[in-house]
Design a protein around this motif. Structure first.
Motif, PDB file in Angstrom:
ATOM      1  N   TYR A 236       1.626 -48.019 -16.722  1.00 26.14           N
ATOM      2  CA  TYR A 236       1.902 -46.760 -16.020  1.00 26.14           C
ATOM      3  C   TYR A 236       2.922 -45.925 -16.800  1.00 26.14           C
ATOM      4  O   TYR A 236       2.766 -44.711 -16.953  1.00 26.14           O
ATOM      5  CB  TYR A 236       2.416 -47.074 -14.617  1.00 26.14           C
ATOM      6  N   ALA A 237       3.973 -46.579 -17.318  1.00 26.48           N
ATOM      7  CA  ALA A 237       5.018 -45.875 -18.075  1.00 26.48           C
ATOM      8  C   ALA A 237       4.449 -45.279 -19.365  1.00 26.48           C
ATOM      9  O   ALA A 237       4.798 -44.174 -19.758  1.00 26.48           O
ATOM     10  CB  ALA A 237       6.163 -46.826 -18.385  1.00 26.48           C
ATOM     11  N   ARG A 238       3.543 -46.020 -20.029  1.00 26.31           N
ATOM     12  CA  ARG A 238       2.931 -45.520 -21.270  1.00 26.31           C
ATOM     13  C   ARG A 238       2.042 -44.310 -20.986  1.00 26.31           C
ATOM     14  O   ARG A 238       2.055 -43.341 -21.740  1.00 26.31           O
ATOM     15  CB  ARG A 238       2.130 -46.629 -21.937  1.00 26.31           C
ATOM     16  N   LYS A 239       1.272 -44.379 -19.904  1.00 18.73           N
ATOM     17  CA  LYS A 239       0.414 -43.249 -19.536  1.00 18.73           C
ATOM     18  C   LYS A 239       1.254 -42.026 -19.213  1.00 18.73           C
ATOM     19  O   LYS A 239       0.936 -40.901 -19.604  1.00 18.73           O
ATOM     20  CB  LYS A 239      -0.447 -43.616 -18.320  1.00 18.73           C
ATOM     21  N   LYS A 240       2.359 -42.270 -18.511  1.00 21.40           N
ATOM     22  CA  LYS A 240       3.249 -41.168 -18.133  1.00 21.40           C
ATOM     23  C   LYS A 240       3.888 -40.533 -19.365  1.00 21.40           C
ATOM     24  O   LYS A 240       4.052 -39.320 -19.445  1.00 21.40           O
ATOM     25  CB  LYS A 240       4.328 -41.710 -17.180  1.00 21.40           C
ATOM     26  N   ALA A 241       4.223 -41.364 -20.351  1.00 19.93           N
ATOM     27  CA  ALA A 241       4.849 -40.858 -21.581  1.00 19.93           C
ATOM     28  C   ALA A 241       3.874 -40.023 -22.407  1.00 19.93           C
ATOM     29  O   ALA A 241       4.279 -39.085 -23.092  1.00 19.93           O
ATOM     30  CB  ALA A 241       5.380 -42.017 -22.409  1.00 19.93           C
ATOM     31  N   HIS A 242       2.592 -40.367 -22.360  1.00 21.40           N
ATOM     32  CA  HIS A 242       1.588 -39.645 -23.155  1.00 21.40           C
ATOM     33  C   HIS A 242       0.946 -38.496 -22.386  1.00 21.40           C
ATOM     34  O   HIS A 242       0.124 -37.779 -22.936  1.00 21.40           O
ATOM     35  CB  HIS A 242       0.492 -40.618 -23.624  1.00 21.40           C
ATOM     36  N   ARG A 243       1.333 -38.343 -21.119  1.00 16.10           N
ATOM     37  CA  ARG A 243       0.778 -37.247 -20.322  1.00 16.10           C
ATOM     38  C   ARG A 243       1.360 -35.929 -20.811  1.00 16.10           C
ATOM     39  O   ARG A 243       2.572 -35.827 -21.015  1.00 16.10           O
ATOM     40  CB  ARG A 243       1.134 -37.477 -18.846  1.00 16.10           C
ATOM     41  N   PRO A 244       0.518 -34.890 -21.016  1.00 13.84           N
ATOM     42  CA  PRO A 244       1.068 -33.596 -21.476  1.00 13.84           C
ATOM     43  C   PRO A 244       1.986 -33.002 -20.421  1.00 13.84           C
ATOM     44  O   PRO A 244       1.760 -33.182 -19.222  1.00 13.84           O
ATOM     45  CB  PRO A 244      -0.182 -32.727 -21.675  1.00 13.84           C
ATOM     46  N   PRO A 245       3.052 -32.334 -20.838  1.00 19.49           N
ATOM     47  CA  PRO A 245       3.987 -31.752 -19.868  1.00 19.49           C
ATOM     48  C   PRO A 245       3.300 -30.708 -19.008  1.00 19.49           C
ATOM     49  O   PRO A 245       2.407 -29.996 -19.458  1.00 19.49           O
ATOM     50  CB  PRO A 245       5.079 -31.118 -20.738  1.00 19.49           C
ATOM     51  N   TYR A 246       3.732 -30.630 -17.752  1.00 22.09           N
ATOM     52  CA  TYR A 246       3.146 -29.684 -16.812  1.00 22.09           C
ATOM     53  C   TYR A 246       3.518 -28.268 -17.204  1.00 22.09           C
ATOM     54  O   TYR A 246       4.656 -27.961 -17.521  1.00 22.09           O
ATOM     55  CB  TYR A 246       3.666 -29.978 -15.399  1.00 22.09           C
ATOM     56  N   ARG A 247       2.497 -27.394 -17.235  1.00 26.33           N
ATOM     57  CA  ARG A 247       2.757 -25.972 -17.512  1.00 26.33           C
ATOM     58  C   ARG A 247       2.134 -25.156 -16.388  1.00 26.33           C
ATOM     59  O   ARG A 247       1.003 -25.385 -15.981  1.00 26.33           O
ATOM     60  CB  ARG A 247       2.106 -25.554 -18.847  1.00 26.33           C
ATOM     61  N   SER A 248       2.894 -24.222 -15.892  1.00 25.58           N
ATOM     62  CA  SER A 248       2.394 -23.389 -14.805  1.00 25.58           C
ATOM     63  C   SER A 248       1.321 -22.423 -15.317  1.00 25.58           C
ATOM     64  O   SER A 248       1.197 -22.199 -16.518  1.00 25.58           O
ATOM     65  CB  SER A 248       3.544 -22.594 -14.167  1.00 25.58           C
ATOM     66  N   VAL A 249       0.567 -21.837 -14.403  1.00 24.85           N
ATOM     67  CA  VAL A 249      -0.527 -20.937 -14.758  1.00 24.85           C
ATOM     68  C   VAL A 249      -0.001 -19.709 -15.501  1.00 24.85           C
ATOM     69  O   VAL A 249      -0.631 -19.192 -16.404  1.00 24.85           O
ATOM     70  CB  VAL A 249      -1.281 -20.490 -13.463  1.00 24.85           C
TER      71      VAL A 249
END
Length: 197
Positions: A180-193
């Motif tokens: 879970y931590a690895r997936k979270k680390a590789h998740r692209p940062p959230y960008r608003s519309v």
């Protein structure tokens, strides 16, 4: 059936294993952002508080486990054998590993009590030492002969099966947490519309 001091110490040790397993399980649920209200059992309850209390319980029974040995007649344990078991009358290596588990667990509980003063980052780095404490605790629980006769490990003894089950649970959940931590680390940062405007 007469309950001996060694039996009592073994049962208290198993209670410590159960308490630390439950404590770590609840801690990992928090890491997964598990909500008992949104998911099963669909009720609001403060499992952070339960996590804290299982930590206090685990430390209490982990202290009581070796202290009961002071009342054993043969072999005789002294206070120094409990506090610093390098030269304990039986199984000094396994008892020393058990003592290390106890001291690291005490460190985790004390620093958790002081977490607001320590700050989240420092407290969290201290808190991860619970894995080291658990590893030492499981080693001690598996390889120590409860009868103090240096008998080989009976992997199918009821107490050993309980410890092995707790160990497998912690290993499985730890691997899920790492994934879970690895997936979270590789998740692209959230960008608003509107971020491109």
């Amino acid at each position: 059936m007469n309950l001996t001091v060694l039996d009592l110490s073994a049962y208290v040790g198993l209670a410590a294993v159960g308490a630390i397993t439950l404590n770590m399980f609840l801690g990992m649920l928090m890491a997964f952002r598990y909500s008992p209200h949104r998911s099963w059992p669909h009720h609001r309850f403060n499992y952070f508080r339960i996590h804290n209390w299982t930590g206090y319980l685990a430390l209490s029974v982990a202290i009581l486990h070796p202290v009961t040995l002071l009342f054993n007649k043969d072999p005789r344990f002294r206070i120094v054998d409990i506090v610093y078991p390098v030269h304990s009358p039986q199984q000094p290596l396994d008892n020393t590993i058990g003592a290390i588990a106890l001291y690291v667990l005490a460190f985790v509980v004390v620093t958790s009590y002081m977490r607001l003063r320590l700050g989240r980052h420092l407290w969290k780095s201290f808190h991860f030492s619970i894995y080291f404490a658990a590893a030492a605790l499981f080693w001690h629980s598996v390889f120590t002969d409860p009868g103090l006769k240096n008998a080989p490990v009976d992997w199918f003894d009821g107490g050993k099966l309980f410890v092995e089950s707790c160990l497998l649970l912690i290993v499985a959940i730890s691997m899920l947490r790492l994934r879970y931590a690895r997936k979270k680390a590789h998740r692209p940062p959230y960008r608003s519309v509107d971020s491109h405007v």
